[in-house]
Design a protein around this motif. Structure first.
Motif, short mmCIF file in Angstrom:
data_model
loop_
_atom_site.label_atom_id
_atom_site.label_comp_id
_atom_site.label_asym_id
_atom_site.label_seq_id
_atom_site.Cartn_x
_atom_site.Cartn_y
_atom_site.Cartn_z
N ARG A 139 16.30 50.37 -35.70
CA ARG A 139 16.21 49.86 -34.33
C ARG A 139 16.61 48.39 -34.27
NH1 ARG A 139 11.67 47.51 -31.89
NH2 ARG A 139 11.70 47.49 -29.61
N ILE A 140 16.11 47.58 -35.18
CA ILE A 140 16.44 46.16 -35.18
C ILE A 140 17.90 45.96 -35.56
CG2 ILE A 140 15.98 43.95 -36.31
CD1 ILE A 140 13.87 44.74 -34.30
N ARG A 141 18.38 46.72 -36.55
CA ARG A 141 19.78 46.62 -36.96
C ARG A 141 20.72 46.88 -35.78
NH1 ARG A 141 22.29 50.68 -39.74
NH2 ARG A 141 21.54 52.00 -38.02
N ASP A 142 20.45 47.96 -35.05
CA ASP A 142 21.29 48.29 -33.90
C ASP A 142 21.19 47.23 -32.81
OD1 ASP A 142 22.08 50.57 -35.19
OD2 ASP A 142 20.73 51.91 -34.09
N ARG A 143 20.00 46.66 -32.65
CA ARG A 143 19.83 45.62 -31.62
C ARG A 143 20.61 44.35 -31.99
NH1 ARG A 143 20.33 42.93 -28.14
NH2 ARG A 143 18.90 42.16 -26.55
N ILE A 144 20.67 44.02 -33.26
CA ILE A 144 21.44 42.85 -33.69
C ILE A 144 22.94 43.10 -33.48
CG2 ILE A 144 22.10 41.45 -35.70
CD1 ILE A 144 19.24 41.73 -36.71
N CYS A 145 23.40 44.30 -33.79
CA CYS A 145 24.81 44.64 -33.57
C CYS A 145 25.15 44.57 -32.08
CB CYS A 145 25.12 46.02 -34.12
SG CYS A 145 25.11 46.12 -35.93
N LEU A 146 24.24 45.04 -31.24
CA LEU A 146 24.45 44.95 -29.79
C LEU A 146 24.44 43.50 -29.34
CD1 LEU A 146 24.70 46.18 -26.96
CD2 LEU A 146 22.19 46.39 -26.93
N LEU A 147 23.52 42.71 -29.87
CA LEU A 147 23.46 41.29 -29.52
C LEU A 147 24.75 40.59 -29.90
CD1 LEU A 147 21.84 38.83 -28.50
CD2 LEU A 147 20.96 38.58 -30.84
N ALA A 148 25.35 40.94 -31.03
CA ALA A 148 26.62 40.35 -31.45
C ALA A 148 27.69 40.60 -30.40
CB ALA A 148 27.04 40.92 -32.80
N GLN A 149 27.74 41.80 -29.84
CA GLN A 149 28.70 42.10 -28.78
C GLN A 149 28.42 41.28 -27.53
OE1 GLN A 149 29.18 46.35 -28.01
NE2 GLN A 149 28.58 46.82 -30.11
N GLN A 150 27.14 41.19 -27.18
CA GLN A 150 26.77 40.45 -25.97
C GLN A 150 27.11 38.96 -26.09
OE1 GLN A 150 22.61 41.60 -25.98
NE2 GLN A 150 22.94 43.09 -24.31
N LEU A 151 26.87 38.40 -27.26
CA LEU A 151 27.18 36.98 -27.46
C LEU A 151 28.69 36.75 -27.41
CD1 LEU A 151 24.66 36.11 -30.33
CD2 LEU A 151 24.48 35.51 -27.92
N ALA A 152 29.45 37.67 -27.98
CA ALA A 152 30.90 37.52 -27.98
C ALA A 152 31.47 37.65 -26.57
CB ALA A 152 31.53 38.56 -28.90
N GLU A 153 30.85 38.48 -25.75
CA GLU A 153 31.36 38.73 -24.40
C GLU A 153 30.82 37.75 -23.37
OE1 GLU A 153 30.17 42.72 -23.75
OE2 GLU A 153 31.60 43.58 -25.19
N ALA A 154 29.88 36.89 -23.75
CA ALA A 154 29.29 35.94 -22.81
C ALA A 154 30.37 35.02 -22.23
CB ALA A 154 28.21 35.11 -23.51
N ALA A 155 30.27 34.73 -20.94
CA ALA A 155 31.29 33.94 -20.26
C ALA A 155 31.32 32.49 -20.73
CB ALA A 155 31.06 34.00 -18.75
N GLY A 156 30.19 31.97 -21.17
CA GLY A 156 30.13 30.59 -21.61
C GLY A 156 28.89 30.34 -22.44
N ALA A 157 28.72 29.08 -22.85
CA ALA A 157 27.59 28.74 -23.71
C ALA A 157 26.25 28.95 -23.02
CB ALA A 157 27.73 27.29 -24.17
N GLU A 158 26.19 28.70 -21.71
CA GLU A 158 24.93 28.87 -20.98
C GLU A 158 24.49 30.33 -20.99
OE1 GLU A 158 21.75 27.34 -19.39
OE2 GLU A 158 23.46 25.98 -19.19
N GLU A 159 25.42 31.23 -20.70
CA GLU A 159 25.08 32.65 -20.71
C GLU A 159 24.74 33.11 -22.13
OE1 GLU A 159 27.25 36.97 -19.91
OE2 GLU A 159 28.02 35.18 -18.89
N MET A 160 25.47 32.60 -23.09
CA MET A 160 25.21 32.95 -24.49
C MET A 160 23.80 32.52 -24.90
SD MET A 160 27.76 31.92 -27.58
CE MET A 160 27.51 32.52 -29.25
N LYS A 161 23.41 31.34 -24.48
CA LYS A 161 22.06 30.83 -24.77
C LYS A 161 21.00 31.70 -24.11
CE LYS A 161 19.19 26.76 -23.78
NZ LYS A 161 18.45 27.34 -22.64
N ASP A 162 21.22 32.13 -22.88
CA ASP A 162 20.25 32.98 -22.18
C ASP A 162 20.07 34.32 -22.88
OD1 ASP A 162 19.91 30.99 -20.31
OD2 ASP A 162 21.25 31.89 -18.83
N VAL A 163 21.19 34.91 -23.33
CA VAL A 163 21.13 36.19 -24.03
C VAL A 163 20.35 36.05 -25.33
CG1 VAL A 163 22.50 37.93 -25.22
CG2 VAL A 163 23.24 37.08 -22.99
#
Length: 430
Positions: A139-163
Motif C-alpha cells: 500500500r505504501i509502495r503504491d502510494r509513493i509511486c502515485l505521489l511521484a506521478q503527482q509531483l511530476a505533473e504538478a503545475a508549479g512548486a506551490e502545487e508540488m508543495k501542497d501535494v
C-alpha cells in the motif's frame, strides 16, 4: 550545483545518486570520459533501489519522491499527521521544492544521446509487474509511486508543495511514518528503532470469540489514539488464546490514525528511556509492546519497566503507552515463602508487594481464557468456513478433537494449526 542550495531538505539520506545526476546535468557535454560510466552507475543505483522498494514507472521520479517522503526536517516533522503549518518555514520549503521541481522536469534526452546511453529510457519508463518491496508495504509502495506521478505533473512548486504536504498529513514522514511496527536494535549509532517489514495483516475479527476482551482492548486503544486518557494494558491468560494476535490487529486497525507499535524484549529494558526519548516529540501515538512478559525470581529487569511506567522522575510522555502480554497474572514468579514468611525474614509482605507492584502499574488488565470444548469447536468451524475447508461437520470436529489431544490442548492456536494442516491437503479445499 543546485542540490547544494537546498535549505530545509539539506541532509538527504541516500542522496548520492542525486548528487551524481546533478553533476551529470552540468558536465555531460564536456566529454572528459567520466560522464558515461557515472551515468551507468546511476542507472545501476536506480534499478537497485527499484528492486528494493518495488518501484515502477519513472524510477528517477520515484527516487526523488522517496528522498522527500523520508527526509525528517523541521517542516516535514511539523506536518506529519497534522498537515499544513504556518510561518516563515513555508518560504524556505517552497525554495527547496522549486529546486526539486527542476530535477523532476529535467529532460534526459540529450544526455542519453551525447553519452550514447539509450538504456536510460527504460529507467524512466520502467515496465513489468511491480516487485514485492523489501522496505514498504504494498500500500505504501503504491502510494509513493502515485505521489511521484503527482509531483511530476504538478503545475508549479506551490502545487508540488501542497501535494507533498498532504502526503505528510496522511502518511507521515520517515521510517516512523511509513511503517506500522518496529523493533529495537543496537548499532554503531546506539539504540535504534528499526522497522519490521512484514507484519501479519490480521484483524480483530479474525480472532473468533473473545468479544469482551477485544472490546476492552479497542476501547482503551481508541481513547489513546483520540488523544483522551488511556491506560497501560496487560493481556494475560492461557497460551494460544489470541493475546499477541490482538496486538497485531490493533497495529493494523489504527495505523491510519497515527498508531505505531514498538516491540521490545526483556533484555532491552535498559533501552526504554532511549526509545521513549526518540519518539516523545513525534506526532504519532506509540505503543511499546512486550510479548510473553514474565520474570523469574532472580531477574531484576522489571525494575526498569516499573520506573518507566510510573515512578521515575521524568513523566512518561502522553503519546506513549505500554502494552504487554503474559501467561502469568502477576508477571513475576511467586514462591510460597513470599506469602508465608520465614523466621529469618521479618518483612515477608514487603517481598510480595515488590513483586505485585509491577502489575498494579497496568491500569487495564484483560483476561484471555482458554476455550472449553464447545468454544473450541466453534473456533474450528469458524476457521474452516473462513478458509474454505470442505469437510462434513461431524468428521471435522472429530478430527479436531484428535488433533488437540496431541497438539497442545484446547486453544485458538491449536484450532488454527489444525485448520492449516487441513488446508495443506488439497482434497479438503473447495
Amino acid at each position: 550545483m543546485r542540490e547544494e542550495e537546498l535549505i530545509v531538505y539539506k541532509e538527504l539520506e541516500d542522496g548520492q545518486i542525486l548528487k551524481d545526476m546533478v553533476w551529470l546535468m552540468e558536465h555531460y557535454r564536456s566529454g572528459d570520459g567520466q560522464a558515461r560510466p557515472l551515468f551507468y552507475e546511476c542507472m545501476h543505483g536506480l534499478l537497485e533501489r527499484a528492486a528494493m522498494n518495488g518501484f515502477h514507472g519513472n524510477l528517477w521520479h520515484c527516487y526523488l519522491t522517496d528522498l522527500l517522503v523520508n527526509n525528517e526536517n523541521s517542516y516535514s516533522l511539523a506536518c506529519e499527521i497534522r498537515g499544513q503549518v504556518e510561518g516563515s518555514i513555508n518560504q524556505f520549503v517552497l525554495h527547496d521544492i522549486a529546486i526539486f521541481k527542476e530535477f523532476f522536469a529535467y529532460d534526459h534526452t540529450e544526455m542519453m544521446e551525447v553519452l550514447k546511453a539509450p538504456e536510460f529510457r527504460s529507467i524512466i519508463h520502467y515496465e513489468g509487474a511491480p516487485r514485492v518491496s523489501r522496505i514498504y508495504s504494498t500500500r505504501i509502495r503504491d502510494r509513493i509511486c502515485l505521489l511521484a506521478q503527482q509531483l511530476a505533473e504538478a503545475a508549479g512548486a506551490e502545487e508540488m508543495k501542497d501535494v507533498l504536504t498532504e502526503f505528510y498529513r496522511d502518511y507521515g514522514v520517515g521510517k516512523l511514518g511509513l511503517h506500522k511496527a518496529f523493533r529495537v536494535e543496537h548499532t554503531k549509532k546506539g539504540t535504534q528503532i528499526m522497522p519490521i517489514r512484514n507484519i501479519s495483516h490480521v484483524q480483530l475479527d479474525d480472532l473468533i470469540g473473545y468479544e469482551i476482551p477485544k472490546k476492552k482492548l479497542t476501547e482503551n486503544t481508541e481513547a489513546f489514539v483520540a488523544g483522551r486518557k488511556a491506560n497501560n494494558c496487560l493481556l494475560f491468560g492461557d497460551a494460544g488464546t489470541g493475546k499477541s494476535t490482538s496486538i497485531k490487529a490493533i497495529a493494523n486497525e489504527y495505523y491510519d490514525r497515527g498508531l505505531r507499535i514498538i516491540e521490545i524484549y526483556k533484555h532491552q529494558f535498559h533501552d526504554l528511556n532511549d526509545v521513549i526519548a526518540q519518539v516523545k516529540n513525534r506526532n504519532y501515538k506509540f505503543i511499546i509492546y512486550m510479548d510473553d512478559l514474565s520474570f523469574e525470581e532472580f531477574e531484576t529487569e522489571y525494575k526498569y519497566l516499573k520506573a518507566v511506567i510510573e515512578g521515575g522522575l521524568e513523566k512518561k510522555p502522553d503519546n506513549v503507552l505500554i502494552y504487554a502480554t503474559s501467561n502469568r497474572r502477576h508477571l513475576i514468579r511467586e514462591n510460597f515463602s513470599d506469602k508465608e514468611g520465614r523466621r529469618d525474614q521479618m518483612h515477608a509482605s514487603d517481598t510480595v508487594q515488590e513483586k505485585l507492584s509491577l502489575v498494579y502499574r497496568f491500569g487495564v488488565t484483560i483476561f484471555f481464557s482458554g476455550p472449553d470444548q464447545k468454544q473450541f469447536q466453534e473456533i474450528v468451524k469458524g476457521l474452516a468456513a473462513r478458509y474454505g475447508v470442505e469437510m462434513e461437520e461431524e468428521k471435522l470436529l472429530a478430527e479436531a478433537g484428535k488433533w488437540e489431544l496431541s497438539h497442545g490442548g484446547l486453544s485458538g492456536r491449536t484450532a488454527q494449526q489444525f485448520i492449516d494442516h487441513l488446508r495443506g491437503s488439497k482434497e479438503n479445499i473447495g
